[in-house]
Design an enzyme around this catalytic site. Sequence first.
Site, PDB file in Angstrom:
ATOM      1  N   GLY A  18       0.783  -1.230   0.000  1.00 27.90           N
ATOM      2  CA  GLY A  18       0.000   0.000   0.000  1.00 27.90           C
ATOM      3  C   GLY A  18       0.814   1.279   0.000  1.00 27.90           C
ATOM      4  O   GLY A  18       0.334   2.318   0.465  1.00 27.90           O
ATOM      5  N   LYS A  19       2.026   1.225  -0.568  1.00 24.53           N
ATOM      6  CA  LYS A  19       2.859   2.431  -0.614  1.00 24.53           C
ATOM      7  C   LYS A  19       2.153   3.586  -1.319  1.00 24.53           C
ATOM      8  O   LYS A  19       2.159   4.720  -0.845  1.00 24.53           O
ATOM      9  CB  LYS A  19       4.177   2.173  -1.359  1.00 24.53           C
ATOM     10  CG  LYS A  19       5.155   1.286  -0.666  1.00 24.53           C
ATOM     11  CD  LYS A  19       6.494   1.248  -1.383  1.00 24.53           C
ATOM     12  CE  LYS A  19       6.403   0.920  -2.850  1.00 24.53           C
ATOM     13  NZ  LYS A  19       5.809  -0.402  -3.121  1.00 24.53           N
ATOM     14  N   LYS A  43       6.957   8.638  -9.416  1.00 24.61           N
ATOM     15  CA  LYS A  43       7.049   7.178  -9.410  1.00 24.61           C
ATOM     16  C   LYS A  43       7.984   6.864 -10.572  1.00 24.61           C
ATOM     17  O   LYS A  43       7.560   6.488 -11.670  1.00 24.61           O
ATOM     18  CB  LYS A  43       5.664   6.561  -9.629  1.00 24.61           C
ATOM     19  CG  LYS A  43       5.646   5.043  -9.735  1.00 24.61           C
ATOM     20  CD  LYS A  43       5.584   4.356  -8.404  1.00 24.61           C
ATOM     21  CE  LYS A  43       5.422   2.853  -8.588  1.00 24.61           C
ATOM     22  NZ  LYS A  43       5.452   2.129  -7.305  1.00 24.61           N
ATOM     23  N   ASP A 101      -0.622   3.153 -10.296  1.00 23.08           N
ATOM     24  CA  ASP A 101      -0.079   3.853  -9.132  1.00 23.08           C
ATOM     25  C   ASP A 101       0.329   5.281  -9.495  1.00 23.08           C
ATOM     26  O   ASP A 101       0.022   6.241  -8.778  1.00 23.08           O
ATOM     27  CB  ASP A 101       1.138   3.112  -8.575  1.00 23.08           C
ATOM     28  CG  ASP A 101       0.765   1.795  -7.914  1.00 23.08           C
ATOM     29  OD1 ASP A 101      -0.427   1.579  -7.640  1.00 23.08           O
ATOM     30  OD2 ASP A 101       1.675   0.986  -7.662  1.00 23.08           O
ATOM     31  N   GLU A 105       8.097   7.816  -4.808  1.00 22.88           N
ATOM     32  CA  GLU A 105       7.767   6.451  -4.417  1.00 22.88           C
ATOM     33  C   GLU A 105       8.639   5.446  -5.146  1.00 22.88           C
ATOM     34  O   GLU A 105       8.794   5.502  -6.372  1.00 22.88           O
ATOM     35  CB  GLU A 105       6.290   6.150  -4.725  1.00 22.88           C
ATOM     36  CG  GLU A 105       5.866   4.778  -4.235  1.00 22.88           C
ATOM     37  CD  GLU A 105       4.523   4.344  -4.783  1.00 22.88           C
ATOM     38  OE1 GLU A 105       4.305   3.126  -4.885  1.00 22.88           O
ATOM     39  OE2 GLU A 105       3.709   5.213  -5.132  1.00 22.88           O
ATOM     40  N   GLY A 106       9.200   4.523  -4.385  1.00 26.96           N
ATOM     41  CA  GLY A 106       9.987   3.463  -4.974  1.00 26.96           C
ATOM     42  C   GLY A 106       9.094   2.384  -5.571  1.00 26.96           C
ATOM     43  O   GLY A 106       7.905   2.581  -5.800  1.00 26.96           O
ATOM     44  N   PRO A 156      -6.339   1.459   8.893  1.00 25.20           N
ATOM     45  CA  PRO A 156      -6.997   0.157   9.010  1.00 25.20           C
ATOM     46  C   PRO A 156      -7.276  -0.439   7.643  1.00 25.20           C
ATOM     47  O   PRO A 156      -7.143   0.240   6.612  1.00 25.20           O
ATOM     48  CB  PRO A 156      -8.294   0.494   9.743  1.00 25.20           C
ATOM     49  CG  PRO A 156      -8.596   1.902   9.330  1.00 25.20           C
ATOM     50  CD  PRO A 156      -7.253   2.581   9.199  1.00 25.20           C
ATOM     51  N   LEU A 214      -9.387  -1.014   4.745  1.00 23.42           N
ATOM     52  CA  LEU A 214     -10.484  -0.147   4.317  1.00 23.42           C
ATOM     53  C   LEU A 214     -11.221  -0.716   3.116  1.00 23.42           C
ATOM     54  O   LEU A 214     -10.595  -1.163   2.148  1.00 23.42           O
ATOM     55  CB  LEU A 214      -9.943   1.248   3.950  1.00 23.42           C
ATOM     56  CG  LEU A 214      -9.305   2.062   5.078  1.00 23.42           C
ATOM     57  CD1 LEU A 214      -8.601   3.284   4.502  1.00 23.42           C
ATOM     58  CD2 LEU A 214     -10.358   2.475   6.101  1.00 23.42           C
TER      59      LEU A 214
END
Length: 235
Positions: A21-22, A44, A61, A122-123, A211, A213
């Site tokens: 979930g990055k 990204k 993403d 983001e990796g 949490p 979701l």
Amino acid sequence: MTLKATTKKAFFITGTDTNVGKTLVAAGLLVAAKNKGLTTAALKPVAAGCEKTDEGLRNSDALLLQSVITQPLAYEQINPYALEAAIAPHIAAQQEKRSLSVDRLSGFCRGVLSSADFTLLEGAGGWRVPLNARETLADLAKNLQLPVIIVVGVRLGCINHALLTFEAIVRDGLPVAGWVANCVDPDMPVLQENIDSLRARLPIPCLGVVPFLADQSPAVVANYFDETEVQKIFE
């Protein structure tokens, strides 16, 4: 409260594994920053697992990140290396006869990193994902000297994965700004005990606990961050 940025901030988002979930956490942080009045941007740089469209290869993403930022960045600025196969990026690049390198990726990233008050890079997958025979995405974070935020996918094995990731980043000489617990297993046993164990063992701030979701939208995720701790990374 609306913040007034005094310096531009940028962070590298890594995960304890793939599919933790990055991107969702990154998008949530970007929404939270925008809600504070900050301009935002995202990168990204390498995305494996892209679909063919009329505009070229597109990664879900990268598109999600593009949808939440305030800066009008072209897709190619956010994701300069779009690879079709949903496999390890260095293997996907080999199959497409393309070359990935830290120097080239850093060149693409530097302009975007200075374009907004708050930027996230983001990796792909975890900290040691290879780019080529010699370099990994960790080397990109090192080259750009970015502090790191760890997204911990809370599922069986997460404590070990989180501690090893933290230790590797510190060994590489980069500061770790904090970690986010993202509950990816709806049936995770002793969930709270695992989160408490992570809090006790990671000597860095917990920026939030997301949490599991049903509505996995960035606007919803933004509600689960610790406002005091997150504000420190915004300022």
